[in-house]
Design a protein around this motif. Structure first.
Motif, PDB file in Angstrom:
ATOM      1  N   TYR A  72      -6.590   9.676   7.423  1.00 22.63           N
ATOM      2  CA  TYR A  72      -7.917   9.365   6.873  1.00 22.63           C
ATOM      3  C   TYR A  72      -7.965   9.679   5.373  1.00 22.63           C
ATOM      4  CZ  TYR A  72     -12.920   9.775   6.004  1.00 22.63           C
ATOM      5  OH  TYR A  72     -14.167   9.668   5.475  1.00 22.63           O
ATOM      6  N   ARG A  73      -7.427  10.841   4.975  1.00 16.83           N
ATOM      7  CA  ARG A  73      -7.406  11.208   3.555  1.00 16.83           C
ATOM      8  C   ARG A  73      -6.626  10.188   2.738  1.00 16.83           C
ATOM      9  NH1 ARG A  73      -7.364  16.482   5.414  1.00 16.83           N
ATOM     10  NH2 ARG A  73      -5.102  16.544   5.641  1.00 16.83           N
ATOM     11  N   GLN A  74      -5.511   9.717   3.285  1.00 17.93           N
ATOM     12  CA  GLN A  74      -4.710   8.730   2.569  1.00 17.93           C
ATOM     13  C   GLN A  74      -5.477   7.417   2.404  1.00 17.93           C
ATOM     14  OE1 GLN A  74      -1.020   8.504   4.731  1.00 17.93           O
ATOM     15  NE2 GLN A  74      -0.254  10.410   3.844  1.00 17.93           N
ATOM     16  N   PHE A  75      -6.227   7.006   3.430  1.00 18.73           N
ATOM     17  CA  PHE A  75      -7.034   5.789   3.323  1.00 18.73           C
ATOM     18  C   PHE A  75      -8.117   5.952   2.264  1.00 18.73           C
ATOM     19  CE2 PHE A  75      -5.040   3.685   6.776  1.00 18.73           C
ATOM     20  CZ  PHE A  75      -5.439   2.361   6.690  1.00 18.73           C
ATOM     21  N   LYS A  76      -8.727   7.124   2.182  1.00 21.60           N
ATOM     22  CA  LYS A  76      -9.735   7.379   1.154  1.00 21.60           C
ATOM     23  C   LYS A  76      -9.127   7.287  -0.240  1.00 21.60           C
ATOM     24  CE  LYS A  76     -12.720  10.660   1.507  1.00 21.60           C
ATOM     25  NZ  LYS A  76     -13.397  11.934   1.780  1.00 21.60           N
ATOM     26  N   GLU A  77      -7.912   7.823  -0.409  1.00 22.96           N
ATOM     27  CA  GLU A  77      -7.228   7.744  -1.701  1.00 22.96           C
ATOM     28  C   GLU A  77      -6.920   6.294  -2.066  1.00 22.96           C
ATOM     29  OE1 GLU A  77      -3.793  10.283  -1.468  1.00 22.96           O
ATOM     30  OE2 GLU A  77      -5.031  12.077  -1.126  1.00 22.96           O
ATOM     31  N   ILE A  78      -6.472   5.525  -1.076  1.00 25.11           N
ATOM     32  CA  ILE A  78      -6.171   4.112  -1.314  1.00 25.11           C
ATOM     33  C   ILE A  78      -7.434   3.373  -1.721  1.00 25.11           C
ATOM     34  CG2 ILE A  78      -5.503   1.949  -0.169  1.00 25.11           C
ATOM     35  CD1 ILE A  78      -3.575   3.705   1.538  1.00 25.11           C
ATOM     36  N   ALA A  79      -8.549   3.625  -1.023  1.00 22.50           N
ATOM     37  CA  ALA A  79      -9.822   2.964  -1.344  1.00 22.50           C
ATOM     38  C   ALA A  79     -10.253   3.297  -2.770  1.00 22.50           C
ATOM     39  CB  ALA A  79     -10.898   3.373  -0.342  1.00 22.50           C
ATOM     40  N   ALA A  80     -10.094   4.545  -3.186  1.00 25.33           N
ATOM     41  CA  ALA A  80     -10.472   4.948  -4.536  1.00 25.33           C
ATOM     42  C   ALA A  80      -9.629   4.224  -5.582  1.00 25.33           C
ATOM     43  CB  ALA A  80     -10.341   6.459  -4.692  1.00 25.33           C
ATOM     44  N   ILE A  81      -8.340   4.061  -5.298  1.00 23.37           N
ATOM     45  CA  ILE A  81      -7.461   3.349  -6.229  1.00 23.37           C
ATOM     46  C   ILE A  81      -7.826   1.881  -6.296  1.00 23.37           C
ATOM     47  CG2 ILE A  81      -5.069   2.582  -6.592  1.00 23.37           C
ATOM     48  CD1 ILE A  81      -4.232   5.344  -5.417  1.00 23.37           C
ATOM     49  N   ILE A  82      -8.111   1.273  -5.153  1.00 25.70           N
ATOM     50  CA  ILE A  82      -8.472  -0.150  -5.129  1.00 25.70           C
ATOM     51  C   ILE A  82      -9.737  -0.406  -5.916  1.00 25.70           C
ATOM     52  CG2 ILE A  82      -9.304  -1.994  -3.592  1.00 25.70           C
ATOM     53  CD1 ILE A  82      -7.223  -0.999  -1.545  1.00 25.70           C
ATOM     54  N   GLU A  83     -10.691   0.521  -5.859  1.00 30.60           N
ATOM     55  CA  GLU A  83     -11.948   0.343  -6.614  1.00 30.60           C
ATOM     56  C   GLU A  83     -11.735   0.333  -8.111  1.00 30.60           C
ATOM     57  OE1 GLU A  83     -14.846   3.219  -5.373  1.00 30.60           O
ATOM     58  OE2 GLU A  83     -14.943   2.402  -3.337  1.00 30.60           O
ATOM     59  N   THR A  84     -10.651   0.943  -8.586  1.00 25.23           N
ATOM     60  CA  THR A  84     -10.395   0.982 -10.026  1.00 25.23           C
ATOM     61  C   THR A  84      -9.650  -0.242 -10.523  1.00 25.23           C
ATOM     62  OG1 THR A  84      -8.304   2.186  -9.797  1.00 25.23           O
ATOM     63  CG2 THR A  84     -10.305   3.512  -9.979  1.00 25.23           C
ATOM     64  N   VAL A  85      -9.119  -1.043  -9.603  1.00 25.11           N
ATOM     65  CA  VAL A  85      -8.329  -2.223  -9.999  1.00 25.11           C
ATOM     66  C   VAL A  85      -9.239  -3.393 -10.305  1.00 25.11           C
ATOM     67  CG1 VAL A  85      -6.568  -3.870  -9.264  1.00 25.11           C
ATOM     68  CG2 VAL A  85      -6.365  -1.456  -8.666  1.00 25.11           C
TER      69      VAL A  85
END
Length: 85
Positions: A72-85
């Protein structure tokens, strides 16, 4: 320098599969053939994934609670990165 055994992706990597559906449920293993009383919580994950040709496959696996929390933590990190792209 250590080499990682995990695949590394960058912005130019080609995505070959698409996540169509993600479901999970919490379960409790209460007994097995070799143990009468387990009382072992787990998370069952069911994925529906489409490959590059559009063929949809179902994948399922189980994780311990700590494994799921890390997932779950890894998915949250991925979502945060995607929002910056």
């Amino acid at each position: 320098m250590e080499e990682s055994s995990e695949p590394q992706l960058d912005a130019k990597s080609k995505v070959t599969n698409q996540l169509i559906n993600f479901q999970w449920k919490l379960g409790m293993a209460v007994s097995s053939d070799s143990c009468r009383s387990l009382k072992y919580p787990y998370v069952a994950v069911m994925l529906k994934v489409a490959d590059h040709s559009g063929q949809v496959k179902n994948k399922s696996f189980e994780m311990t609670i700590p494994q799921f929390q890390n997932f779950y933590r890894q998915f949250k990190e991925i979502a945060a990165i995607i929002e910056t792209v």
